[in-house]
Design a protein around this motif. Structure first.
Motif, short mmCIF file in Angstrom:
data_model
loop_
_atom_site.label_atom_id
_atom_site.label_comp_id
_atom_site.label_asym_id
_atom_site.label_seq_id
_atom_site.Cartn_x
_atom_site.Cartn_y
_atom_site.Cartn_z
N LEU A 59 37.35 7.67 -23.36
CA LEU A 59 36.08 6.94 -23.33
C LEU A 59 36.28 5.52 -22.78
CD1 LEU A 59 34.59 8.04 -26.77
CD2 LEU A 59 34.49 9.20 -24.55
N VAL A 60 37.44 4.94 -23.08
CA VAL A 60 37.76 3.62 -22.54
C VAL A 60 37.84 3.70 -21.02
CG1 VAL A 60 39.42 1.72 -22.52
CG2 VAL A 60 38.98 2.97 -24.64
N GLU A 61 38.41 4.79 -20.52
CA GLU A 61 38.50 4.97 -19.07
C GLU A 61 37.12 5.11 -18.45
OE1 GLU A 61 40.49 7.96 -15.74
OE2 GLU A 61 41.10 8.10 -17.83
N VAL A 62 36.23 5.84 -19.12
CA VAL A 62 34.86 5.98 -18.62
C VAL A 62 34.22 4.60 -18.48
CG1 VAL A 62 32.54 6.80 -19.19
CG2 VAL A 62 34.50 8.30 -19.54
N LEU A 63 34.43 3.76 -19.48
CA LEU A 63 33.82 2.43 -19.50
C LEU A 63 34.39 1.50 -18.44
CD1 LEU A 63 33.74 1.80 -23.34
CD2 LEU A 63 31.76 2.20 -21.88
N THR A 64 35.68 1.61 -18.19
CA THR A 64 36.34 0.63 -17.32
C THR A 64 36.49 1.10 -15.88
OG1 THR A 64 38.53 1.50 -17.93
CG2 THR A 64 37.66 -0.33 -19.25
N LYS A 65 36.19 2.36 -15.60
CA LYS A 65 36.45 2.91 -14.26
C LYS A 65 35.73 2.11 -13.17
CE LYS A 65 36.17 7.07 -11.41
NZ LYS A 65 37.37 6.65 -10.67
N SER A 66 34.43 1.91 -13.31
CA SER A 66 33.69 1.20 -12.27
C SER A 66 34.16 -0.25 -12.16
CB SER A 66 32.18 1.23 -12.54
OG SER A 66 31.88 0.60 -13.77
N VAL A 68 37.21 -1.41 -12.86
CA VAL A 68 38.52 -1.43 -12.20
C VAL A 68 38.38 -1.11 -10.72
CG1 VAL A 68 40.77 -0.30 -12.06
CG2 VAL A 68 39.79 -0.85 -14.30
N ASP A 69 37.59 -0.10 -10.39
CA ASP A 69 37.42 0.30 -8.99
C ASP A 69 36.84 -0.84 -8.15
OD1 ASP A 69 38.41 2.77 -9.61
OD2 ASP A 69 36.48 3.81 -9.55
N VAL A 124 42.93 0.90 -27.24
CA VAL A 124 43.04 0.17 -25.97
C VAL A 124 44.49 0.13 -25.50
CG1 VAL A 124 42.61 -2.02 -24.81
CG2 VAL A 124 41.00 -1.20 -26.53
N SER A 125 45.42 -0.05 -26.42
CA SER A 125 46.84 -0.10 -26.06
C SER A 125 47.30 1.21 -25.43
CB SER A 125 47.69 -0.42 -27.29
OG SER A 125 47.38 -1.69 -27.81
N GLU A 126 46.88 2.32 -26.00
CA GLU A 126 47.24 3.63 -25.46
C GLU A 126 46.71 3.79 -24.04
OE1 GLU A 126 48.32 7.63 -24.82
OE2 GLU A 126 49.07 6.14 -26.25
N TYR A 127 45.48 3.35 -23.83
CA TYR A 127 44.89 3.45 -22.50
C TYR A 127 45.68 2.63 -21.48
CZ TYR A 127 41.71 2.41 -18.65
OH TYR A 127 41.18 2.23 -17.40
N LEU A 128 45.97 1.38 -21.83
CA LEU A 128 46.66 0.50 -20.89
C LEU A 128 48.09 0.95 -20.63
CD1 LEU A 128 45.43 -3.02 -22.06
CD2 LEU A 128 44.81 -1.82 -19.97
N LEU A 129 48.77 1.42 -21.66
CA LEU A 129 50.18 1.78 -21.52
C LEU A 129 50.38 3.10 -20.78
CD1 LEU A 129 51.58 0.74 -25.02
CD2 LEU A 129 52.08 -0.34 -22.82
N ASN A 130 49.49 4.07 -21.02
CA ASN A 130 49.76 5.42 -20.55
C ASN A 130 48.73 6.01 -19.58
OD1 ASN A 130 52.15 5.71 -22.15
ND2 ASN A 130 50.83 5.96 -23.94
N ARG A 131 47.56 5.39 -19.46
CA ARG A 131 46.53 6.03 -18.63
C ARG A 131 45.90 5.11 -17.58
NH1 ARG A 131 43.38 9.99 -22.94
NH2 ARG A 131 45.14 10.25 -24.37
N ASN A 133 45.66 3.05 -14.35
CA ASN A 133 46.37 3.04 -13.07
C ASN A 133 46.16 1.74 -12.29
OD1 ASN A 133 43.75 3.27 -12.22
ND2 ASN A 133 44.09 5.01 -10.86
N GLY A 134 45.45 0.79 -12.91
CA GLY A 134 45.15 -0.45 -12.22
C GLY A 134 46.39 -1.26 -11.88
N PHE A 135 47.41 -1.22 -12.76
CA PHE A 135 48.63 -1.98 -12.49
C PHE A 135 49.34 -1.44 -11.25
CE2 PHE A 135 48.43 -2.48 -17.27
CZ PHE A 135 47.93 -3.77 -17.21
N GLU A 136 49.33 -0.13 -11.11
CA GLU A 136 49.94 0.49 -9.93
C GLU A 136 49.21 0.06 -8.67
OE1 GLU A 136 50.58 4.99 -8.11
OE2 GLU A 136 50.37 4.72 -10.27
N GLU A 137 47.88 0.00 -8.75
CA GLU A 137 47.09 -0.43 -7.60
C GLU A 137 47.36 -1.90 -7.27
OE1 GLU A 137 45.20 1.44 -5.63
OE2 GLU A 137 45.87 3.15 -6.81
N LEU A 138 47.50 -2.73 -8.31
CA LEU A 138 47.80 -4.14 -8.09
C LEU A 138 49.17 -4.32 -7.44
CD1 LEU A 138 46.41 -5.80 -11.34
CD2 LEU A 138 45.52 -6.05 -9.02
N ASN A 139 50.12 -3.47 -7.81
CA ASN A 139 51.44 -3.53 -7.19
C ASN A 139 51.37 -3.20 -5.71
OD1 ASN A 139 52.84 -4.26 -9.50
ND2 ASN A 139 53.23 -2.14 -10.13
N LYS A 140 50.50 -2.25 -5.36
CA LYS A 140 50.31 -1.91 -3.94
C LYS A 140 49.71 -3.09 -3.19
CE LYS A 140 49.50 3.05 -4.72
NZ LYS A 140 48.48 4.14 -4.63
#
Length: 205
Positions: A59-66, A68-69, A124-131, A133-140
């Protein structure tokens, strides 16, 4: 992980579920979020909920997807426009993220999520640590920064600079969304800090 069945739902039903999730997170802290209230508001069964989502973390991903995108898209546009200027990119990221506060519901949700993050909330910690993908995008994105006008050229040093600017951005976002410091004060402070870092990082010609 959000299941494909959720994305395959008719748009009206999918939006009804999203609206129910938004309502729940805007009126409750993350530790008090209730799946029962969400399924009732969305007019779906609890069994259907688990056909779409594994758990509350989804549900956290649903909320933050737009959120983050749009942030990643904005960063890429800023990079292209500025020919890879790292400082311009972070300035634009600040504008994009704080713009979400124009929607009061979005601001409350982000405030609740950031408060939970500060309190090391499991959801929130579980979402940031394991699900997340924003950090990966920022690295790119970091690999696209132009180092021509920087005092240092190595990818390692550019990554360190990016980490410093990211921390400044995080502090500004937290002050604005959670501490409720007024926008102009947060913006002025953030831009001044950017300028200080820039004065030490940019080569003088």
């Amino acid at each position: 992980m959000i299941k494909r069945t959720f994305y395959n739902l008719p748009e009206q039903k999918r939006q009804r579920i999203i609206d129910a999730i938004v309502e729940e997170f805007s009126s409750s802290s993350t530790e008090k979020v209730s799946i029962n209230r969400i399924v009732k508001a969305a007019n779906i069964s609890r069994g259907s909920f688990y056909q779409y989502f594994d758990d509350k973390v989804d549900l956290v991903e649903v909320l933050t997807k737009s959120f983050v995108d749009l942030s990643i898209e904005g960063a890429n546009k800023a990079l292209e426009y500025s020919n890879g200027d790292i400082f311009y990119t972070y300035e634009k990221l600040f504008e994009i993220i704080t713009k979400f506060a124009q929607d009061k519901t979005q601001k409350v949700i982000l405030k609740n999520l950031l408060r939970s993050l500060r309190a090391n909330d499991d959801l929130v910690s579980e979402y940031l640590l394991n699900r997340f993908n924003g950090f990966e995008e920022l690295n790119k994105i970091a690999k696209q920064y132009n180092t021509d006008n920087l005092k240092f050229k190595s990818s390692e040093d550019v990554e360190y600079l990016s980490q410093i600017l990211t921390q400044l951005l995080k502090n500004a976002i937290f002050n604005y969304f959670v501490i409720d410091v007024d926008y102009q004060t947060v913006k002025k402070t953030f831009l001044r800090k950017l300028e200080i870092v820039k004065s030490g990082a940019v080569a003088q010609f």
